[in-house]
Motif scaffolding. Sequence first.
Motif, PDB file in Angstrom:
ATOM      1  N   VAL A  72      16.671  -9.795   7.787  1.00  0.00           N
ATOM      2  CA  VAL A  72      17.950  -9.259   8.253  1.00  0.00           C
ATOM      3  C   VAL A  72      18.734 -10.327   9.004  1.00  0.00           C
ATOM      4  CG1 VAL A  72      19.076  -7.513   9.698  1.00  0.00           C
ATOM      5  CG2 VAL A  72      16.989  -6.943   8.472  1.00  0.00           C
ATOM      6  N   LEU A  73      20.032 -10.373   8.761  1.00  0.00           N
ATOM      7  CA  LEU A  73      20.954 -11.189   9.545  1.00  0.00           C
ATOM      8  C   LEU A  73      22.053 -10.279  10.082  1.00  0.00           C
ATOM      9  CD1 LEU A  73      21.452 -14.333   7.254  1.00  0.00           C
ATOM     10  CD2 LEU A  73      20.030 -14.171   9.303  1.00  0.00           C
ATOM     11  N   SER A  74      22.465 -10.489  11.323  1.00  0.00           N
ATOM     12  CA  SER A  74      23.559  -9.698  11.880  1.00  0.00           C
ATOM     13  C   SER A  74      24.482 -10.590  12.688  1.00  0.00           C
ATOM     14  CB  SER A  74      23.012  -8.580  12.771  1.00  0.00           C
ATOM     15  OG  SER A  74      22.499  -9.102  13.989  1.00  0.00           O
ATOM     16  N   THR A  75      25.727 -10.131  12.838  1.00  0.00           N
ATOM     17  CA  THR A  75      26.703 -10.884  13.617  1.00  0.00           C
ATOM     18  C   THR A  75      26.827 -10.341  15.034  1.00  0.00           C
ATOM     19  OG1 THR A  75      28.509  -9.465  12.842  1.00  0.00           O
ATOM     20  CG2 THR A  75      28.029 -11.450  11.551  1.00  0.00           C
ATOM     21  N   ASP A  76      26.030  -9.332  15.386  1.00  0.00           N
ATOM     22  CA  ASP A  76      26.123  -8.712  16.696  1.00  0.00           C
ATOM     23  C   ASP A  76      24.719  -8.542  17.258  1.00  0.00           C
ATOM     24  OD1 ASP A  76      27.058  -7.501  18.943  1.00  0.00           O
ATOM     25  OD2 ASP A  76      28.105  -5.860  17.934  1.00  0.00           O
ATOM     26  N   VAL A  77      24.634  -8.305  18.559  1.00  0.00           N
ATOM     27  CA  VAL A  77      23.330  -8.110  19.190  1.00  0.00           C
ATOM     28  C   VAL A  77      22.795  -6.717  18.925  1.00  0.00           C
ATOM     29  CG1 VAL A  77      23.784  -9.788  20.997  1.00  0.00           C
ATOM     30  CG2 VAL A  77      24.397  -7.396  21.377  1.00  0.00           C
ATOM     31  N   GLU A  78      23.658  -5.772  18.501  1.00  0.00           N
ATOM     32  CA  GLU A  78      23.201  -4.415  18.226  1.00  0.00           C
ATOM     33  C   GLU A  78      23.289  -4.140  16.731  1.00  0.00           C
ATOM     34  OE1 GLU A  78      25.014  -1.384  20.505  1.00  0.00           O
ATOM     35  OE2 GLU A  78      24.136  -2.051  22.400  1.00  0.00           O
ATOM     36  N   THR A  79      22.147  -3.901  16.131  1.00  0.00           N
ATOM     37  CA  THR A  79      22.063  -3.606  14.711  1.00  0.00           C
ATOM     38  C   THR A  79      21.082  -2.460  14.518  1.00  0.00           C
ATOM     39  OG1 THR A  79      22.528  -5.884  14.065  1.00  0.00           O
ATOM     40  CG2 THR A  79      21.446  -4.492  12.433  1.00  0.00           C
ATOM     41  N   GLY A  80      21.428  -1.504  13.649  1.00  0.00           N
ATOM     42  CA  GLY A  80      20.594  -0.325  13.486  1.00  0.00           C
ATOM     43  C   GLY A  80      20.119  -0.131  12.067  1.00  0.00           C
ATOM     44  N   LEU A  81      19.094   0.713  11.932  1.00  0.00           N
ATOM     45  CA  LEU A  81      18.551   1.077  10.631  1.00  0.00           C
ATOM     46  C   LEU A  81      18.034   2.506  10.723  1.00  0.00           C
ATOM     47  CD1 LEU A  81      17.540   0.229   7.742  1.00  0.00           C
ATOM     48  CD2 LEU A  81      15.377  -0.337   8.849  1.00  0.00           C
ATOM     49  N   TRP A 159      25.424  12.484  16.274  1.00  0.00           N
ATOM     50  CA  TRP A 159      24.485  11.776  17.160  1.00  0.00           C
ATOM     51  C   TRP A 159      24.434  10.299  16.805  1.00  0.00           C
ATOM     52  CZ3 TRP A 159      20.337   8.636  17.058  1.00  0.00           C
ATOM     53  CH2 TRP A 159      19.559   8.522  18.219  1.00  0.00           C
ATOM     54  N   LEU A 160      24.372   9.987  15.515  1.00  0.00           N
ATOM     55  CA  LEU A 160      24.288   8.590  15.090  1.00  0.00           C
ATOM     56  C   LEU A 160      25.538   7.813  15.512  1.00  0.00           C
ATOM     57  CD1 LEU A 160      22.751   9.078  11.525  1.00  0.00           C
ATOM     58  CD2 LEU A 160      21.592   8.162  13.540  1.00  0.00           C
ATOM     59  N   VAL A 161      26.717   8.409  15.311  1.00  0.00           N
ATOM     60  CA  VAL A 161      27.963   7.742  15.705  1.00  0.00           C
ATOM     61  C   VAL A 161      28.006   7.548  17.212  1.00  0.00           C
ATOM     62  CG1 VAL A 161      30.469   7.977  15.817  1.00  0.00           C
ATOM     63  CG2 VAL A 161      29.258   8.541  13.704  1.00  0.00           C
ATOM     64  N   PHE A 165      25.458   3.966  15.706  1.00  0.00           N
ATOM     65  CA  PHE A 165      25.021   3.718  14.335  1.00  0.00           C
ATOM     66  C   PHE A 165      26.205   3.949  13.399  1.00  0.00           C
ATOM     67  CE2 PHE A 165      21.156   4.603  16.618  1.00  0.00           C
ATOM     68  CZ  PHE A 165      20.225   3.747  16.051  1.00  0.00           C
ATOM     69  N   ALA A 166      26.807   2.858  12.928  1.00  0.00           N
ATOM     70  CA  ALA A 166      28.015   2.949  12.102  1.00  0.00           C
ATOM     71  C   ALA A 166      27.647   2.983  10.627  1.00  0.00           C
ATOM     72  CB  ALA A 166      28.946   1.769  12.394  1.00  0.00           C
ATOM     73  N   VAL A 186      13.880   8.078  11.658  1.00  0.00           N
ATOM     74  CA  VAL A 186      13.656   7.104  12.719  1.00  0.00           C
ATOM     75  C   VAL A 186      14.904   6.239  12.811  1.00  0.00           C
ATOM     76  CG1 VAL A 186      12.281   5.163  13.543  1.00  0.00           C
ATOM     77  CG2 VAL A 186      11.162   7.077  12.377  1.00  0.00           C
ATOM     78  N   ALA A 187      15.549   6.250  13.973  1.00  0.00           N
ATOM     79  CA  ALA A 187      16.740   5.430  14.205  1.00  0.00           C
ATOM     80  C   ALA A 187      16.296   4.168  14.940  1.00  0.00           C
ATOM     81  CB  ALA A 187      17.775   6.199  15.025  1.00  0.00           C
ATOM     82  N   LEU A 188      16.400   3.036  14.266  1.00  0.00           N
ATOM     83  CA  LEU A 188      15.970   1.753  14.821  1.00  0.00           C
ATOM     84  C   LEU A 188      17.184   0.962  15.273  1.00  0.00           C
ATOM     85  CD1 LEU A 188      13.479   0.911  11.960  1.00  0.00           C
ATOM     86  CD2 LEU A 188      12.819   1.510  14.287  1.00  0.00           C
ATOM     87  N   LYS A 189      17.099   0.370  16.461  1.00  0.00           N
ATOM     88  CA  LYS A 189      18.221  -0.431  16.943  1.00  0.00           C
ATOM     89  C   LYS A 189      17.714  -1.687  17.637  1.00  0.00           C
ATOM     90  CE  LYS A 189      22.014   1.335  18.435  1.00  0.00           C
ATOM     91  NZ  LYS A 189      23.037   2.063  19.213  1.00  0.00           N
ATOM     92  N   LEU A 190      18.310  -2.827  17.251  1.00  0.00           N
ATOM     93  CA  LEU A 190      18.032  -4.075  17.937  1.00  0.00           C
ATOM     94  C   LEU A 190      18.748  -4.054  19.280  1.00  0.00           C
ATOM     95  CD1 LEU A 190      16.999  -7.071  17.903  1.00  0.00           C
ATOM     96  CD2 LEU A 190      19.241  -7.664  16.991  1.00  0.00           C
TER      97      LEU A 190
END
Length: 344
Positions: A72-81, A159-161, A165-166, A186-190
């Motif tokens: 995974v690569l992200s442009t932000d510190v917060e990334t979800g799955l 809840w996700l929004v 979680f976008a 399962v909501a995963l977030k960096l």
Amino acid sequence: MRSTDVRRGIAALILAAGFAVAPVAPAAACACGGVAPSPGSEVAVGEEHAIISWQNGDRQGGVEQIDLLLGVLSTDVETGLIFPTPGPATVSLGDRADFEAIDRVTTPKQVEEYDWWTFRALGDGAPGGAPPEVLSVVQLGPIEAVTLAASDTAGLQIWLVDNGFALSPEVTALLEGYVERGWFFVALKLTGDAPLDGGLDPLRFTFASDELVYPLELSRAATSPQTVRVFVFDDHRQRVSFAGAGSPAASFTSWAAPVVDTEVAGFGDYLTVFELYFDEPDSQILGDLEFADTLNDEVTGTEYRVTVPVGLFGIPLGWLLVGVAIVGGFGALLVVAIVGAKRS
């Protein structure tokens, strides 16, 4: 484990595994679930590898275990799955050593075949609804894992929004099917202090299940090709199919054999490795994956054959011997003829 240590291990593992990370659209899907970056940011998901087994190798226990490794690569510190499961999942850190051990066990052995005959060239936003129930929250280094029970799709989406979680509209539309079937999420977030630069540390999901499954349906919303490798452990060789549908068109078994008395035997007695590729996920992915025993435990992919030419000066040794035999035969006939002529 410190966040920097986790990231360093992640980057090394991604490079060692040869993950090909390909950019995808923001809030896209990977084959394992729905990717959910924070609003305005982008996330890219490459190959995913998953170990699918019964917990402690015990089918009778009825607890499935999925160890998931993503590039995974992200442009932000917060990334979800978002990762759907048929029962409430317990989430913990997996062990990248398990993936390395599988690589060692499934490395095919070279078998040399000597070729005495072949000539070769030289040098060749929804309305309000009931919110999901938060069953557990676990912090795994820089990753937060929240297990949810949802009875209402609209409430789950809200809840996700609200929690950053976008998901894309295409992914949120697919959530309803899981809610209707009574699955959990399962909501995963960096939650670290820097964007991802290689991948997530391996994650382990365990949940009650009557059969081995792998959530795939959310990836119908993906806008780029999806590549998945799954290592399935059970008592016998497995076949893969979509739940209630046929087998994936672009899939093949790259390795299948018993693993008793190997370093990965704790996952199960027999390992089947599937390679799946979906060029057009929206039309080729027909649902989640399920696995079942095949009619026999045929071994596949444990050996690869290398042809070793045997020759002299570019001439196959077999033909050289034939030539020597022919010349020798003619020579013998000539000697017999000469001797006979002298006697007469």
